[in-house]
Design an enzyme around this catalytic site. Structure first.
Site, PDB file in Angstrom:
ATOM      1  N   ALA A 145       0.845  -1.191   0.000  1.00  0.00           N
ATOM      2  CA  ALA A 145       0.000   0.000   0.000  1.00  0.00           C
ATOM      3  C   ALA A 145       0.881   1.241   0.000  1.00  0.00           C
ATOM      4  CB  ALA A 145      -0.904  -0.009   1.231  1.00  0.00           C
ATOM      5  N   GLY A 151      -0.480  -5.191   0.377  1.00  0.00           N
ATOM      6  CA  GLY A 151      -1.611  -4.999  -0.518  1.00  0.00           C
ATOM      7  C   GLY A 151      -1.358  -5.565  -1.901  1.00  0.00           C
ATOM      8  N   GLU A 211      -2.239  -9.169  -1.578  1.00  0.00           N
ATOM      9  CA  GLU A 211      -3.696  -9.267  -1.408  1.00  0.00           C
ATOM     10  C   GLU A 211      -4.410  -9.056  -2.747  1.00  0.00           C
ATOM     11  OE1 GLU A 211      -4.896  -8.040   3.040  1.00  0.00           O
ATOM     12  OE2 GLU A 211      -3.924  -6.423   1.934  1.00  0.00           O
ATOM     13  N   GLU A 261       2.881  -6.632   6.964  1.00  0.00           N
ATOM     14  CA  GLU A 261       2.210  -5.588   7.749  1.00  0.00           C
ATOM     15  C   GLU A 261       2.553  -5.641   9.229  1.00  0.00           C
ATOM     16  OE1 GLU A 261      -0.368  -5.990   4.060  1.00  0.00           O
ATOM     17  OE2 GLU A 261       0.806  -7.306   5.358  1.00  0.00           O
TER      18      GLU A 261
END
Length: 694
Positions: A63, A102, A105, A125
């Site tokens: 992210a 991310g 994901e 994370e």
């Protein structure tokens, strides 16, 4: 359509390419571009399948961390994932470099994944005090199994492509240099074979194996209790995967993931860990040494001293593929040093960290010698000899004579004056301090000490070289103890004073351990050896440490120090130490007093913060966050508290100053507040606001 995302047609295959350097982070612009491109491909009747790929050196590496804590910009993350996962046309993720956070994901909501052989995939994370917030904790165990998912999300480590293929995280590995071609070919193949679209969220087979077996989670928690101590994020990651197993629906698991994610995001630990993430990167920026400063090529390194420090330093360079010449005075010392290095590598190999071939390759890069003349062609020479100024000066006079022009001459001193060492050479501009921390082959911190005449290209070279050998470098100025040990001296002094006022060593250690340190000062000294720097002929029984050394209680290695140790080096409080302390107190004519845990913590840490303020005001550290990087990497400051200067900002500098003034009035000038601390409080500012004058 946004320029960071491009849509192209390859016959019936739509290729969506993300180009958001340097790491293709999932910014709002990238999310919007992907969403628009995928929707356009879905709407195009000529398109039968979609390939999602990235330009540059990596797939999506996470992210956009700069957006954390800010109001979300559309499109939302959930909206993007839903469009990809529910696409009526197969979506293939083409992964190279890193697919992290991310990025992974996003790949997990694609129907298929193709990767290069050197790709790495992970959900890191937890290192930011968080958990995957885009369904990662729910989809990952469905594809790799519960045990593997637990390991991935709580360690933050990256799985190499070969392992990812074995556990089903990717479907195919692409030939070298042909990722997009392989992904397009894979898409054509699944169309030809009319393969059904595979939604990870609907695959519960690997979850079923873990149902009714809560011991999987209990055992995992027990096995990692020491590693996870103090951290909130690992437990919440575990709870998410536990929920994936026990919940009735995928949506229920997602709701728990979202709730726990928001709790962590709003909490102090993640704020501290995100602060540290940027602090470590900021430490590489030196205002007067720009990124384009020329650097030296370091192709051969010399190390003077094959002892604990010299051997450990040599391993760093050999492990990075750089040839090393190690010089010792005596053959026995050289042989012993090389034998220790070999055993360290063999131990790593026995645990699967290296192959026997890699061990032999690294040992082959080490050349032992008994003459400093063999340093003549080295690009960098680091001395790791006894910590005495007269010895260091003699060594540097010899290096100045022997080493070629342009060679960097570095001292591993932990506290001595680098300018004085450099003064005996004809090239003080080539002299620098490189303070490695013990064990040097393990500890990440490298204090780079800038002398008053050290050239900028030498500084730039050493900062760059630190990355090559896997270190986190922080630039410091010349002062006694530099950044880390200068502040540590404050804590050591107060810890020793506290035990002579009524506290006991194990209470002091317990308070600092509970704060988050791996161990307290007395346990740390026992581990290092109480005789470190102690000279028997100069000992006068004037301190607790001196008396213990005179008794042969040298720490863990002798079976007794401040603590007593059993054959497995387990520590227990020592009645011997207790008696020596009481004897000292009795001789002082004072009575021991009850000292609270709060006072122990404040007495040990507030003077460190105060000393950090002095280091800043003297210009010995560039910024407060550099001090925090030193303490997290070199001294075990808990990263979930950000570092001493960050922690002080969070609790309030006014609180620190008030307590320092209180201690100053009752305990003397050791607690005199730093001028910078008083100035910042008066101005309502924090250490984070401080900038060195230009």
């Amino acid at each position: 359509m946004d320029t960071v995302v491009k849509l192209e047609r390859h016959d019936v295959i739509a290729v969506v390419t993300i180009n958001n350097p340097p790491v293709n982070a999932l910014s709002a612009a990238v999310r919007g571009g992907i969403l628009a491109s995928v929707n356009a491909a879905i709407a195009d009747p000529e398109v039968k399948a979609i390939v999602l790929t990235c330009a540059g050196r990596t797939f999506i590496a996470g992210a956009d961390i700069t957006e954390f804590g800010k109001p979300p910009e559309p499109p939302g993350w959930d909206e993007l994932l839903a469009v990809l996962e529910n696409s009526p046309k197969p979506v293939v993720a083409a992964i190279h470099g890193h697919a992290l956070g991310g990025g992974l994901e996003l790949a997990l909501v694609c129907h298929f994944r193709v990767a290069t052989k050197d790709a790495r995939l992970g959900l890191p994370e937890v290192k930011l005090g968080l958990l995957p917030g885009g369904g990662g904790t729910q989809r990952l165990p469905r594809i790799v199994g519960v045990e593997k998912a637990l390991d991935i999300v709580t360690s933050g480590q990256h799985a190499p492509a070969k392992e990812a293929l074995e556990v089903g995280l990717v479907d195919e590995l692409a030939p070298e240099g042909q990722l997009n071609e392989a992904a397009v070919a894979f898409a054509r193949k699944i169309l030809a074979e009319k393969k059904p679209l595979v939604k990870v969220r609907e695959n519960n087979t690997k979850l079923e194996v873990a149902k009714g077996h809560p011991e999987i989670f209990e055992n995992f928690r027990k096995a990692n209790a020491r590693k996870f101590r103090g951290f909130l994020a690992p437990e919440k990651n575990i709870r998410c995967i536990e929920t994936a197993v026990t919940s009735a629906t995928f949506e229920e698991g997602l709701a728990v993931e979202r709730k726990l994610f928001m709790e962590l995001m709003a909490g102090p630990q993640s704020a501290a860990q995100r602060y540290y993430f940027f602090a470590e990167r900021q430490a590489q920026k030196i205002p007067d040494v720009p990124d384009d400063t020329p650097t030296h090529a370091v192709k051969k390194v010399g190390i003077l001293g094959a002892g604990t420090m010299g051997g450990g330093i040599a391993m760093n360079f050999a492990s990075a593929g750089i040839p090393v010449t190690i010089v010792e005075i005596k053959g026995e010392a050289l042989d012993r040093g090389l034998k220790v290095i070999r055993s360290n590598y063999d131990r790593t190999a026995s645990r699967g960290g290296l192959t026997p071939e890699q061990v032999n390759q690294r040992m082959g890069l080490l050349n032992g010698s008994l003459t400093m003349e063999d340093f003549a062609e080295c690009d960098l020479v680091i001395e790791a000899v006894f910590e005495r100024m007269e010895i260091k000066k003699q060594v540097f006079a010899d290096l100045d004579r022997i080493c070629k022009p342009g060679a960097i001459l570095a001292t591993n001193t932990s506290e001595l004056n680098v300018n004085e060492i450099a003064s005996v050479t004809r090239r003080p501009e080539d002299v620098i301090g490189l303070h490695f921390f013990s064990p040097a082959n393990v500890m990440k911190l490298l204090e780079v000490i800038r002398g008053e005449k050290t050239a900028k290209d030498v500084i730039a070279t050493c900062m760059k070289l630190a990355k090559t050998i896997g270190k986190v470098a922080v630039l410091a100025g010349v002062c006694h103890g530099f950044i880390g040990n200068r502040m540590l001296n404050q804590r050591e002094r107060e810890a020793n004073k506290l035990v002579l006022e009524g506290a006991i060593p194990w209470d002091v250690d317990r308070v600092l351990y509970d704060f988050g340190f791996p161990m307290g000062p007395f346990r740390m000294n026992d581990l290092a050896g109480l005789d470190l720097g102690w000279v028997m002929e100069e000992s006068r029984s004037s301190t607790l440490r001196e008396v213990l050394c005179e008794m042969g209680r040298l720490g863990q290695k002798s079976g007794a120090g401040y603590y007593d140790y059993d054959e497995n080096r387990n520590a227990k409080p020592s009645p011997v130490t207790d008696k020596i302390i009481n004897d000292f107190i009795a001789k002082s004519g004072k009575s021991p007093r009850k000292i609270s845990d709060g006072e122990i913590l404040e007495r040990c840490i507030y003077p460190m913060i105060n000393e950090g303020a002095k280091i800043l005001e003297e210009g010995k550290a560039i910024r407060a966050s550099d001090i925090d990087v030193v303490w997290v990497n070199g001294y075990g400051w808990p990263v979930y508290r950000g570092g001493p200067m960050y922690w002080a900002d969070q609790i309030g500098l006014d609180k620190v100053l008030a307590k320092m003034k209180e201690f100053h009035a009752t305990l003397g000038d050791d607690f005199k507040p730093a001028a910078l601390l008083e100035k910042l409080v008066a101005e309502g500012k924090k250490f984070a606001d401080f900038e060195q004058p230009a």
